[in-house]
Design an enzyme around this catalytic site. Structure first.
Site, PDB file in Angstrom:
ATOM      1  N   LYS A 489      14.307 -31.870  20.584  1.00 54.90           N
ATOM      2  CA  LYS A 489      12.659 -31.316  20.001  1.00 54.90           C
ATOM      3  C   LYS A 489      12.053 -30.585  20.437  1.00 54.90           C
ATOM      4  O   LYS A 489      12.782 -30.301  22.037  1.00 54.90           O
ATOM      5  CB  LYS A 489      11.940 -32.983  20.013  1.00 54.90           C
ATOM      6  CG  LYS A 489      12.218 -34.035  21.583  1.00 54.90           C
ATOM      7  CD  LYS A 489      11.532 -34.869  22.013  1.00 54.90           C
ATOM      8  CE  LYS A 489      11.892 -35.599  22.850  1.00 54.90           C
ATOM      9  NZ  LYS A 489      11.681 -36.975  23.288  1.00 54.90           N
ATOM     10  N   TYR A 709      -8.459 -12.573  40.798  1.00 53.80           N
ATOM     11  CA  TYR A 709      -9.938 -13.456  40.758  1.00 53.80           C
ATOM     12  C   TYR A 709     -10.716 -14.138  41.001  1.00 53.80           C
ATOM     13  O   TYR A 709      -9.766 -15.223  42.018  1.00 53.80           O
ATOM     14  CB  TYR A 709      -9.804 -14.025  39.695  1.00 53.80           C
ATOM     15  CG  TYR A 709      -9.481 -13.317  37.879  1.00 53.80           C
ATOM     16  CD1 TYR A 709     -10.435 -12.078  37.381  1.00 53.80           C
ATOM     17  CD2 TYR A 709      -8.182 -13.048  36.993  1.00 53.80           C
ATOM     18  CE1 TYR A 709     -10.557 -11.180  36.070  1.00 53.80           C
ATOM     19  CE2 TYR A 709      -8.472 -12.586  35.834  1.00 53.80           C
ATOM     20  CZ  TYR A 709      -9.161 -11.494  35.920  1.00 53.80           C
ATOM     21  OH  TYR A 709      -9.025 -10.999  34.548  1.00 53.80           O
TER      22      TYR A 709
END
Ligand code: PLP
Length: 816
Positions: A489, A709
């Site tokens: 999956k 940042y």
């Protein structure tokens, strides 16, 4: 040309009992029915291992055209025109055959062993010597009990030198390899500090390896290692040892390392010499030293040695499938192009299909292979394969094609790589599997670069051999009859598309499971035919599930009734379904109390057939929860008893996930569901996923400045900052900023400095050797584990694995 043995001769060489009288001329050996270029001239050797039964592939090999089989027992149905050579032990017989073949040659044979570097030393020796002699060498890293006989088989009438690797993992194995290789010159690469699995001690491992050299007339080794020196001292032949200490055959005086090369001073036969190596890392220098020693031994001049050593490059030996433009897949090996490696690459191209169309881009063969007969043989091979087109580069191909008849596929010929590059847009590659294989001087990697899909230089490597290894590890922990369902999956826990499922199908797992119907459809479209269970279904997808033969998990009365009604309306009978019982997870599934009611409903219908009943354990990894787990197992077992008594037919019962396979043997029932362990997400297994990025820029930043940042990182000292090409949009978690996470480059860790950005991250590399743009950076892999990364973020490995975004290029490594 390749040596030919007739069936009766083969039988005599192996003291085999021959069944069938057909006289076939054999030139090739194969142990793998997927890898046969010339089946009609191939002896198929059926070897049963823990992983797979070679005997079960005999019918498949027959269908492909093989007529001679080496086997331990005859297949149920024998074929009239086939010959079966029966022996008590097929592996031993294969080894005996190779040893007999080897004894017909009197040329030098180099046997290489050691913990690391065998393959690279072998390839580099080939690289520096193939101008002068015809060389047979082990393909890739074929150095095992099976690989060595196949390697030795490649020695042919014109062979003037053989270079064979030998690797062992247990006591007693080297004796067998020695008697097959019978090397005249031995090379011991290095001892390594890897723990001696399979051996009582590192010392014992060394002694075992050294057995390869028992009949050698010369040995090349580094005697700076005391353990190696002690063994070397006892050697009666010519000791070609090197190292820093006095009294060695080739003495190292000094190594000066620059960022991209190293200069090495030597003393040899009372004179001083200097060589420049085109790399500066210790492992490459060490590997190259063995090459230098052999060249000196073979009486090459220092001048030629320098010329050829300067050409060496660290090699990427692995054959990798990469995503190409317009849904193409690329298999790129633009390093060497000799006959044997080309035949192997073509075999790899013809493993179960990815795309229908296959194209091959080939340069002229390497020097020493320019006899036109080889080209004709290759063309014949290609004729038997479903090739879409052949694209050649080089004058010899052009000549060979002029002389041959019209092939069944399209051919484009170019004299030079630059001409092919210019023509690429017109060739319009789309939905094709493309093999690119060329000698180094043709630089076909430029073609590969043009055809690669994403140029963003961050790649997630998926190591398929590690998947096999991990699967075998868990198989050993369940009883023989217990089936394995592999959980693929979320694109195989983030690993990518169908490649993992393909590998699992080949290793014969019993079932696959995906989360949603779309994932199952994608697997079917990629040619996966194993049964597939779908965990999460809804009525909107019944159609597509039926069409693609997918088997739903049924977890609620609503779903059961909807599915039943849908099947009755369309007259569908016996659709296999999987009943989920909720024993404590409280996610999906029928409550234990509802099982009697469920049974009644199932008894009243014919359209659905219960293929399996299962439950999911919530904390099988946790000692503190063991009592709870036992209770889950008990509830599940009761539910199964009730259902099986009432339904009157049997179904598969399963409940164990990865952790339970090891920790709760009573939870194995008929099948186990293997998830995270397959991908190496738990300690002790081989890592399947390795994430790499590259440096985009390096800058010096003064103390007191900030990085990134929000000015989160204030530099305390003058620093060197490397910006790398991965950010949170790639799945590198933002929590790893500001020193929480590290990456690995130039053999050291470098902490993340400042905030992680969307597409980039900054590393503090002040304490590292000089870093340059383009340098490779390991995000996780061999040095930083995925467990480390998950730990830094306070999450589980599952989340890191499945979080690597789709824009990160996936590269599938087929062989290490
Ligand atoms: C994901 C999953 C598994 C596998 O769990 P692992 O811990 O990765 O082994 C097993 N069963 C079900 C129902 C799952 O959803």
């Amino acid at each position: 040309m390749t040596a030919t043995y007739h069936t009766s001769v083969l039988a005599a060489m192996m003291q085999a009992t021959q069944h069938g009288s057909n006289d076939v001329a054999i030139r090739y050996l194969s142990v793998d029915s997927r890898r046969m270029a010339f089946p009609a001239e191939t002896l198929f050797v059926a070897i049963d291992t823990a992983q797979r039964s070679g005997h079960s592939f005999i019918p498949d090999a027959y269908l492909q055209g093989v007529r001679v089989f080496l086997c331990h027992h005859l297949p149920e149905k024998t074929m009239e025109d086939a010959v079966y050579l029966q022996v008590p032990d097929t592996l031993k017989a294969l080894q005996q055959l190779a040893a007999a073949h080897r004894r017909q040659f009197h040329c030098p044979v180099i046997g290489i062993t050691g913990s690391n570097g065998k393959t690279i030393v072998k390839e580099w020796l080939y690289e520096v010597l193939h101008h002068d002699v015809q060389i047979a060498r082990s393909p890739k890293s074929y150095n095992s009990q099976i690989g060595v006989p196949l390697s030795v088989w490649l020695m042919q009438a014109g062979t003037q030198l053989a270079i064979i690797e030998a690797g062992i993992s247990q006591r007693g194995e080297m004796q067998a390899l020695q008697s097959i290789i019978q090397p005249s010159v031995g090379i011991f690469t290095m001892l390594g500090d890897a723990h001696a699995e399979g051996f009582a001690s590192v010392q014992e491992k060394l002694q075992e390896k050294w057995r390869l050299f028992q009949n050698c007339t010369a040995i090349i080794c580094n005697t700076d290692d005391a353990a190696v020196a002690a063994l070397a001292k006892k050697f009666k032949g010519q000791l070609l040892n090197w190292g820093y200490h006095d009294g060695v055959w080739l003495q190292l005086l000094e190594i000066k390392k620059e960022p991209s090369f190293a200069t090495v001073d030597f003393q040899y036969e009372a004179a001083y010499h200097l060589l420049r190596f085109p790399f500066a890392d210790d492992a490459s220098i060490m590997n190259a030293m063995h090459v230098v020693c052999y060249m000196l031994y073979a009486r090459y001049s220092w001048e030629i040695i320098q010329q050829r050593i300067a050409q060496l490059r660290p090699l990427d030996m692995r054959m990798q499938w990469k995503k190409g433009i317009r849904h193409c897949n690329l298999l790129n090996d633009s390093y060497s192009n000799d006959f044997t490696s080309l035949v192997q690459a073509i075999e790899l191209l013809f493993q179960p299909s990815r795309n229908e169309q296959r194209s091959i881009v080939l340069s002229d063969l390497s020097v020493g292979n320019d006899n036109l007969a080889n080209y004709q043989q290759l063309l014949q091979l290609l004729q038997t394969k479903a090739i879409h087109r052949l694209i050649t580069v080089g004058p010899v191909w052009q000549q060979a094609l002029q002389q041959s008849g019209t092939p069944s596929f399209t051919v484009h010929t170019f004299m030079q790589t630059s001409e092919l590059l210019a023509a690429l847009p017109q060739l319009h590659f789309e939905r094709e599997d493309i093999l690119i294989k060329g000698g180094r001087q043709f630089a076909l990697e430029k073609v590969a670069q043009q055809l690669e899909a994403q140029q963003h230089q961050t790649v997630l490597e998926i190591h398929l051999p590690a998947v096999q290894h991990n699967l075998q590890f868990y198989k050993k922990h369940v009883q023989p009859g217990v089936k394995i369902m592999a959980m693929v999956k979320a694109s195989g826990y983030g690993s990518g598309d169908a490649e993992i499922a393909r590998a699992l199908q080949f290793s014969r797992v019993d079932y696959l499971a995906v989360a949603y119907p779309d994932e199952g459809v994608a697997l079917r479209q990629a040619g996966i035919h194993l049964p597939i269970m779908v965990l999460n279904t809804d009525p909107a997808s019944f159609d597509v599930m039926e069409q693609y033969n997918l088997e739903p998990e049924v977890y609620s009365f609503e779903l059961l009734q909807a599915l039943q009604a849908w099947c009755e309306q369309r007259g569908i009978q016996s659709w296999p379904v999987h009943i989920k019982v909720d024993t404590g997870m409280h996610r999906l599934g029928f409550a234990v109390e509802d099982v009697p009611m469920l049974l009644q409903l199932l008894q009243q219908q014919q359209v659905l057939q219960v293929r399996s009943v299962f439950t999911h354990l919530v904390a099988s990894e946790d000692v503190a929860a063991d009592a709870f787990t036992q209770e889950q197992i008990r509830l599940f077992s009761n539910a199964c008893s009730l259902l099986s008594a009432g339904l009157g037919y049997s179904f598969i019962q399963h409940c164990a996930n990865t952790a339970a396979i090891l920790r709760h043997p009573t939870a194995h029932f008929d099948m186990v569901r293997l998830g995270v362990g397959l991908y190496g997400g738990t300690p002790g297994l081989q890592p399947v996923m390795k994430l790499y990025t590259t440096v985009a820029q390096v800058k010096k930043v003064a103390a007191g400045e900030t990085v990134g940042y929000g000015r989160k990182a204030v530099l305390q000292r003058p620093s060197v900052i490397a910006t790398v090409r991965i950010g949170y949009a790639d799945g590198y978690p933002r929590q790893l900023g500001n020193g929480v996470g590290s990456m690995w480059l130039h053999g050291q860790t470098a902490p993340v400095v400042g905030n992680v950005c969307m597409d980039m991250t900054m590393l503090d590399v002040t304490d590292l050797p000089p870093v340059q743009p383009g340098d490779l950076v390991e995000v996780f892999g061999d040095h930083i584990s995925i467990q480390d990364v998950a730990g830094w973020c306070h999450t589980i490995t599952y989340e890191i694995m499945t979080g690597i975004s789709q824009r990160v290029k996936r590269v599938y490594v087929e062989a290490e």
